[in-house]
Enzyme design. Structure first.
Site, short mmCIF file in Angstrom:
data_model
loop_
_atom_site.label_atom_id
_atom_site.label_comp_id
_atom_site.label_asym_id
_atom_site.label_seq_id
_atom_site.Cartn_x
_atom_site.Cartn_y
_atom_site.Cartn_z
N GLY A 162 0.81 -1.22 0.00
CA GLY A 162 0.00 0.00 0.00
C GLY A 162 0.84 1.27 0.00
N HIS A 165 -0.42 17.17 3.50
CA HIS A 165 -1.62 17.75 4.11
C HIS A 165 -1.27 19.17 4.58
CE1 HIS A 165 -3.37 13.88 3.84
NE2 HIS A 165 -3.55 13.58 5.12
N CYS A 218 -2.65 11.09 10.50
CA CYS A 218 -1.72 11.98 9.80
C CYS A 218 -1.97 13.46 10.13
CB CYS A 218 -1.83 11.76 8.30
SG CYS A 218 -3.50 11.41 7.73
P1 NAP Z 1 -3.64 1.34 0.53
O1 NAP Z 1 -2.70 2.01 -0.39
O2 NAP Z 1 -5.03 1.08 0.06
O3 NAP Z 1 -2.98 -0.05 0.99
C1 NAP Z 1 -3.65 -0.99 1.78
C2 NAP Z 1 -2.69 -2.10 2.16
O4 NAP Z 1 -3.35 -2.99 3.07
C3 NAP Z 1 -2.27 -2.94 0.97
O5 NAP Z 1 -0.96 -3.40 1.17
C4 NAP Z 1 -3.25 -4.10 1.02
O6 NAP Z 1 -2.75 -5.26 0.43
C5 NAP Z 1 -3.32 -4.29 2.52
N1 NAP Z 1 -4.53 -5.01 2.91
C6 NAP Z 1 -5.81 -4.65 2.71
N2 NAP Z 1 -6.65 -5.58 3.19
C7 NAP Z 1 -5.88 -6.57 3.69
C8 NAP Z 1 -6.16 -7.81 4.32
N3 NAP Z 1 -7.40 -8.22 4.51
N4 NAP Z 1 -5.12 -8.57 4.72
C9 NAP Z 1 -3.85 -8.17 4.53
N5 NAP Z 1 -3.52 -6.99 3.93
C10 NAP Z 1 -4.52 -6.22 3.51
O7 NAP Z 1 -3.82 2.14 1.88
P2 NAP Z 1 -2.74 3.02 2.70
O8 NAP Z 1 -2.89 4.43 2.33
O9 NAP Z 1 -1.39 2.41 2.60
O10 NAP Z 1 -3.29 2.91 4.16
C11 NAP Z 1 -3.38 1.70 4.83
C12 NAP Z 1 -3.92 1.95 6.23
O11 NAP Z 1 -2.98 2.67 6.98
C13 NAP Z 1 -5.19 2.78 6.26
O12 NAP Z 1 -6.32 1.98 6.09
C14 NAP Z 1 -5.12 3.44 7.57
O13 NAP Z 1 -5.70 2.64 8.59
C15 NAP Z 1 -3.65 3.56 7.80
N6 NAP Z 1 -3.17 4.91 7.50
C16 NAP Z 1 -2.72 5.61 8.50
C17 NAP Z 1 -2.26 6.85 8.32
C18 NAP Z 1 -1.81 7.62 9.48
O14 NAP Z 1 -1.93 8.78 9.43
N7 NAP Z 1 -1.30 7.04 10.51
C19 NAP Z 1 -2.24 7.45 7.08
C20 NAP Z 1 -2.72 6.73 6.03
C21 NAP Z 1 -3.19 5.45 6.27
P3 NAP Z 1 -3.18 -5.75 -1.05
O15 NAP Z 1 -2.24 -5.07 -2.00
O16 NAP Z 1 -2.94 -7.22 -1.00
O17 NAP Z 1 -4.60 -5.38 -1.27
C1 3JM Z 2 -6.38 6.91 7.44
O1 3JM Z 2 -10.00 0.75 8.47
C2 3JM Z 2 -10.00 1.47 7.48
O2 3JM Z 2 -10.79 1.34 6.55
C3 3JM Z 2 -8.94 2.55 7.39
C4 3JM Z 2 -9.48 3.93 7.44
C5 3JM Z 2 -8.36 4.95 7.48
C6 3JM Z 2 -7.79 5.37 8.67
C7 3JM Z 2 -8.16 4.71 9.96
O3 3JM Z 2 -9.21 5.02 10.51
O4 3JM Z 2 -7.35 3.88 10.40
C8 3JM Z 2 -7.91 5.48 6.27
C9 3JM Z 2 -6.92 6.45 6.26
C10 3JM Z 2 -6.81 6.36 8.66
C11 3JM Z 2 -6.22 6.90 9.90
O5 3JM Z 2 -5.01 7.11 9.93
O6 3JM Z 2 -6.95 7.18 10.85
#
Ligand code: NAP
Ligand code: 3JM
Length: 347
Positions: free
Chosen positions: A11, A243, A129
């Site tokens: 991701g 952001h 974030c």
């Molecule tokens: P993304 O680009 O959509 O990537 C999602 C990742 O999760 C991909 O590697 C996907 O794998 C994997 N995944 C999804 N469903 C899964 C499952 N059932 N089992 C195993 N792996 C799975 O999303 P992203 O932007 O990287 O964000 C991912 C998560 O990080 C968000 O949902 C959020 O909770 C968190 N996040 C946090 C921040 C923060 O500020 N701390 C910022 C952004 C996101 P595949 O390629 O196999 O589908």
């Molecule tokens: C940033 O569980 C989900 O579908 C992920 C939603 C999500 C989140 C979250 O709530 O973990 C997408 C993008 C965040 C975040 O950092 O809070």
């Protein structure tokens, strides 16, 4: 050397985690890349070698010292306890555990000092974030003037919603510029290209979105003050990365703008960019790929007669400080404070 697992490796955040581990020369002995069956088998380069992405399973966490999770809340809910039980410490990027009392919520420059022993559940949460960059800038001012209230409007890039959202912005923009009419909206509820959506994450009964409430609640927990009042409006904008936030803050004591700029400049990894005469202020385009939190447009709030109000513009790369970098910094604190020690002799 440490055995590190990244869950969500394919991701947007996962890819950045791999880059940050490599760039910062984190002492990785073995790196395991985990995701869903959709990207299993994909090969991703790390330190000149190709690592094959595996489907997450219980065995994948055997011998893991540090788990860096970014695959969504429900995936963390399922797998963080499994990894912790196998002996790993998980740094979780999702909102799943952030507000749990026994889960530390950490921005290393602000409250990294609390990480001296393994947390009770073996889980540490990375804040949202938008919260990370805001508290990074507010913390030194809170320490000096006592933060009472914050009103913030965010301008959040599409990468905060993952790789598919970035592609959606590109596709919509391309079609609109080509005069094509069949705009597809899958990641966002409306067209994001040439638009702004005051809607990030789900709406709650309060009228606020969950993203906005994350900023409200996480800010209090990280700054260790329940009395700080926060109101947020979170807006998605057609920017790929970075952001931006218009932050209005009110303090117990009157603020001195010269001192505010000095305090911010002295804060690790905060950069003041504030020279309006020369059009210098933080920009998402310039924060892209950078590690720091940039602050500018620093001024007294003219609507506040007792001089206790401040306005500023805060920008940071949401995939770096807002997610991957902050998580790796947390892991670095764990290593430095010997909260985690390598279980494998592998070098
Ligand atoms: P993304 O680009 O959509 O990537 C999602 C990742 O999760 C991909 O590697 C996907 O794998 C994997 N995944 C999804 N469903 C899964 C499952 N059932 N089992 C195993 N792996 C799975 O999303 P992203 O932007 O990287 O964000 C991912 C998560 O990080 C968000 O949902 C959020 O909770 C968190 N996040 C946090 C921040 C923060 O500020 N701390 C910022 C952004 C996101 P595949 O390629 O196999 O589908
Ligand atoms: C940033 O569980 C989900 O579908 C992920 C939603 C999500 C989140 C979250 O709530 O973990 C997408 C993008 C965040 C975040 O950092 O809070």
């Amino acid at each position: 050397m440490y055995t590190v697992a990244i869950l969500g490796a394919s991701g947007a955040v996962g890819q950045e985690l791999i880059k940050v581990l490599e760039e910062r020369d984190f002492p990785v002995g073995e790196l395991r890349l985990l995701a869903s069956p959709r990207s299993a088998g994909r090969k991703i380069p790390f330190r000149g070698q190709e690592i094959t992405v595996q489907v997450v399973c219980p065995e994948a966490f055997e011998g893991v010292d540090i788990g860096l999770f970014s695959a969504g809340g429900s995936v963390s809910a399922e797998w963080a306890p499994v990894a912790a039980k196998a002996g790993a410490i998980v740094v979780d990027n999702t909102s799943q555990f952030r507000m749990d009392e026994d889960v530390p919520l950490i921005v290393p420059e602000v409250n990294g000092d609390v990480l001296h022993e393994r947390p009770p559940r073996g889980i540490i949460a990375n804040p949202n974030c938008s919260t990370i960059q805001m508290v990074h800038a507010l913390d030194p001012l809170h320490r000096r003037y006592g933060l009472k209230r914050v009103v913030v409007a965010t301008y959040q890039s599409v990468s905060g919603k993952g790789t598919k959202a970035m592609t959606e912005l590109t596709e919509q923009s391309r079609k609109l510029l080509a005069g094509e009419k069949d705009i597809v909206c899958e990641e966002f509820p409306h067209q994001i290209a040439f638009n702004m959506l005051p809607h990030i994450d789900k709406f709650t009964d309060s009228g606020y979105t969950k993203e906005e409430l994350k900023m409200v609640n996480e800010t209090k927990k990280i700054l260790r003050s329940d009395s700080i009042r926060v109101s947020a409006t979170c807006v998605r904008v057609p920017v790929y990365r970075g952001h931006s936030e218009a932050v209005n803050a009110e303090f117990e004591k009157p603020v001195d703008i010269g001192e505010v700029k000095r305090l911010l400049s002295q804060t690790p990894n905060v950069v003041v960019q504030d020279d309006p005469e020369n059009n210098v202020y933080p920009l998402a385009t310039e924060a892209d790929g950078r590690d720091e939190t940039f602050v500018g447009r620093i001024r007294k709030d003219i609507s506040n007669p007792d001089g206790t109000g401040l306005d500023m513009w805060v920008v940071s790369d949401n995939l770096r400080k807002g997610a991957a970098l902050n998580a790796v910094q947390v892991a670095e604190v764990l290593v430095k404070n010997k909260v985690v020690t390598p279980r494998s002799a592998k070098t």
